[in-house]
Design an enzyme around this catalytic site. Structure first.
Site, PDB file in Angstrom:
ATOM      1  N   THR A 189      44.417  16.432  -1.220  1.00  0.00           N
ATOM      2  CA  THR A 189      44.046  15.241  -0.446  1.00  0.00           C
ATOM      3  C   THR A 189      45.111  14.849   0.566  1.00  0.00           C
ATOM      4  O   THR A 189      44.792  14.359   1.652  1.00  0.00           O
ATOM      5  CB  THR A 189      43.828  14.065  -1.427  1.00  0.00           C
ATOM      6  OG1 THR A 189      42.761  14.416  -2.286  1.00  0.00           O
ATOM      7  CG2 THR A 189      43.481  12.780  -0.719  1.00  0.00           C
ATOM      8  N   ASP A 213      42.159  23.127  -2.250  1.00  0.00           N
ATOM      9  CA  ASP A 213      42.037  22.041  -3.221  1.00  0.00           C
ATOM     10  C   ASP A 213      42.740  22.563  -4.481  1.00  0.00           C
ATOM     11  O   ASP A 213      42.587  23.739  -4.846  1.00  0.00           O
ATOM     12  CB  ASP A 213      40.553  21.796  -3.509  1.00  0.00           C
ATOM     13  CG  ASP A 213      40.335  20.606  -4.415  1.00  0.00           C
ATOM     14  OD1 ASP A 213      39.754  19.626  -3.947  1.00  0.00           O
ATOM     15  OD2 ASP A 213      40.719  20.680  -5.606  1.00  0.00           O
ATOM     16  N   SER A 214      43.490  21.712  -5.155  1.00  0.00           N
ATOM     17  CA  SER A 214      44.299  22.233  -6.256  1.00  0.00           C
ATOM     18  C   SER A 214      43.474  22.683  -7.454  1.00  0.00           C
ATOM     19  O   SER A 214      44.000  23.335  -8.355  1.00  0.00           O
ATOM     20  CB  SER A 214      45.361  21.219  -6.674  1.00  0.00           C
ATOM     21  OG  SER A 214      44.807  20.183  -7.429  1.00  0.00           O
ATOM     22  N   SER A 215      42.179  22.373  -7.478  1.00  0.00           N
ATOM     23  CA  SER A 215      41.338  22.926  -8.550  1.00  0.00           C
ATOM     24  C   SER A 215      41.256  24.443  -8.424  1.00  0.00           C
ATOM     25  O   SER A 215      40.912  25.139  -9.379  1.00  0.00           O
ATOM     26  CB  SER A 215      39.917  22.358  -8.476  1.00  0.00           C
ATOM     27  OG  SER A 215      39.976  20.977  -8.674  1.00  0.00           O
ATOM     28  N   THR A 230      46.535  16.557  -6.401  1.00  0.00           N
ATOM     29  CA  THR A 230      46.981  15.903  -7.636  1.00  0.00           C
ATOM     30  C   THR A 230      46.290  16.457  -8.886  1.00  0.00           C
ATOM     31  O   THR A 230      46.834  16.369  -9.979  1.00  0.00           O
ATOM     32  CB  THR A 230      46.715  14.380  -7.577  1.00  0.00           C
ATOM     33  OG1 THR A 230      45.327  14.170  -7.313  1.00  0.00           O
ATOM     34  CG2 THR A 230      47.547  13.716  -6.519  1.00  0.00           C
ATOM     35  N   ASP A 231      45.087  17.010  -8.710  1.00  0.00           N
ATOM     36  CA  ASP A 231      44.287  17.374  -9.892  1.00  0.00           C
ATOM     37  C   ASP A 231      45.019  18.312 -10.852  1.00  0.00           C
ATOM     38  O   ASP A 231      44.936  18.144 -12.065  1.00  0.00           O
ATOM     39  CB  ASP A 231      42.956  17.999  -9.462  1.00  0.00           C
ATOM     40  CG  ASP A 231      42.025  16.968  -8.832  1.00  0.00           C
ATOM     41  OD1 ASP A 231      42.311  15.757  -8.951  1.00  0.00           O
ATOM     42  OD2 ASP A 231      41.021  17.368  -8.225  1.00  0.00           O
TER      43      ASP A 231
HETATM   44  N1  ASP Z   1      40.907  17.437  -5.393  1.00  0.00           N
HETATM   45  C1  ASP Z   1      42.187  17.144  -4.822  1.00  0.00           C
HETATM   46  C2  ASP Z   1      43.154  18.215  -5.246  1.00  0.00           C
HETATM   47  O1  ASP Z   1      43.664  18.186  -6.331  1.00  0.00           O
HETATM   48  C3  ASP Z   1      42.628  15.795  -5.245  1.00  0.00           C
HETATM   49  C4  ASP Z   1      43.986  15.388  -4.714  1.00  0.00           C
HETATM   50  O2  ASP Z   1      44.632  16.037  -3.959  1.00  0.00           O
HETATM   51  O3  ASP Z   1      44.417  14.312  -5.099  1.00  0.00           O
HETATM   52  O4  ASP Z   1      43.398  19.119  -4.485  1.00  0.00           O
END
Ligand code: ASP
Length: 357
Positions: free
Chosen positions: A28, A72-74, A104-105
């Protein structure tokens, strides 16, 4: 997987106080609205100075690498962690600190993994990200990025103040392998309930020096392998035999993190204990961590954990699931005996657990 050097349009400071390598992986933090204001898309990182003009005030030599394309970190994979560790290894002598921008994920998993891959770290590796994209008015990206850069450059008597892998988010600096994402709506996204915060950023950044890892005596050692054939089994009342069997008998499984109740307790149903015992006998390493946010595993305190201890399940003490998964990946990739692996898992390697005995 490609990381590209990004030219950012900032004049080099005259007397830089530190040099920092900023590695942008995605998430994000780097999002802006597209032309039609319909979707969030990754922004061109060379524009970071326009978004965070305060960065010009820093007396820091900044180099930026960006994962191309950002993710995206997922979607983070073991290969990304190995690549990040290699980037730090190659650039280690040239920089005073490293800041990794990450979604953050899965940030807590990535920070834990990096802590194991980088042994004897004597420089800061700080993860940060944002809950609100950098392109939005109320973004937390600017503050998180600026404070992470400040912490990465902080020195005392010529030595980095935080020579470890950590997460800076909102106002807190937390040990990476003690952190967990606990919030998806508010700014205080991370928590480390079983270990004190390393610093708190208010008007000043107050470091809690007594809980920061001391600088190592040995040189940095970077590991290049992780064993990804591991699984997590979170216990719940009414657990189904077929499910446990399917996990424990899945092809190639090398290790399992068992998320147990309370102080490390599990059901004593005969079928459950039999499946676990057979798995241990087949050489599968089982690491016991608690579902509780505070406290630790104490195998043998209750009958419901005595059996686990007796069959060779390893106590993960107060380790988080994120730390346990990545530690298991790290230890199982070592070329050592099964018994040595068990010893390593039960030991505190990078400040990830409290050893009471
Ligand atoms: N879906 C995002 C990620 O982890 C959420 C974030 O960055 O906060 O890449």
């Amino acid at each position: 997987m490609k990381f590209l050097k990004v030219n950012i349009n900032t004049a080099a400071p005259r007397d830089p106080e530190a040099s920092i390598l900023l590695i942008y992986t995605g998430g994000t933090i780097g999002m802006v609205s597209d032309k039609d204001d319909q979707h969030l898309v990754p922004f061109d990182f060379s524009e970071v100075i326009h978004r965070v003009p305060e960065m010009r005030q820093f007396k820091v030599m900044l180099t930026v690498l960006s994962l191309d394309p950002p993710i995206d970190s997922s979607n983070i994979e073991v290969e990304h962690w190995i690549k990040l560790a290699q980037i730090i290894q190659v650039n280690y002598q040239d920089y005073d600190g490293f800041v990794i921008l990450h979604g953050t994920d899965t940030m807590a998993y990535s920070a834990s993994a990096m802590s194991f891959l980088l042994e004897n770290l004597s420089k800061p590796v700080i993860f940060t990200g944002a809950q609100v994209p950098i392109g939005r008015m109320r973004t937390d990206a600017r503050r998180n990025l600026i404070t992470a850069l400040e912490i990465a450059s902080a020195q005392r008597s010529g030595k980095p103040v935080v020579p470890e892998v950590s997460i800076f988010f909102n106002t807190l600096l937390l040990r990476g392998n003690r952190s967990t994402k606990v919030e998806s709506r508010h700014f205080n996204a991370f928590h480390s309930g079983k270990y004190p915060q390393l610093a708190k950023a208010g008007i000043d950044i107050e470091f809690n020096r007594s809980v920061i890892l001391p600088p190592p005596a040995e040189p940095l050692k970077v590991y290049q392998e992780l064993e990804s054939r591991v699984a997590v089994l979170k216990l719940f009342p009414g657990l189904n035999k077929a499910l446990v069997e399917a996990i424990l008998k899945s092809e190639g499984l090398q290790g399992l993190v068992l998320e147990t109740f309370g102080a490390g307790n599990a059901p004593t149903y005969p079928w459950f204990l039999k499946l676990l015992r057979e798995a241990v006998d087949r050489g599968i390493t089982i690491l016991n961590v608690s579902q509780c946010e505070e406290g630790e595993v104490h195998q043998g305190q209750y009958e419901t954990s005595f059996y686990l201890k007796e069959m060779g399940v390893i106590s993960g003490s107060d380790m988080s699931t994120e730390a346990a998964v990545t530690k298991l990946m790290f230890v199982l990739a070592q070329d050592i005996s099964q018994q040595e692996k068990a010893c390593m898992l039960a030991q505190n390697l990078r400040g990830e657990m409290t050893c009471r005995i």
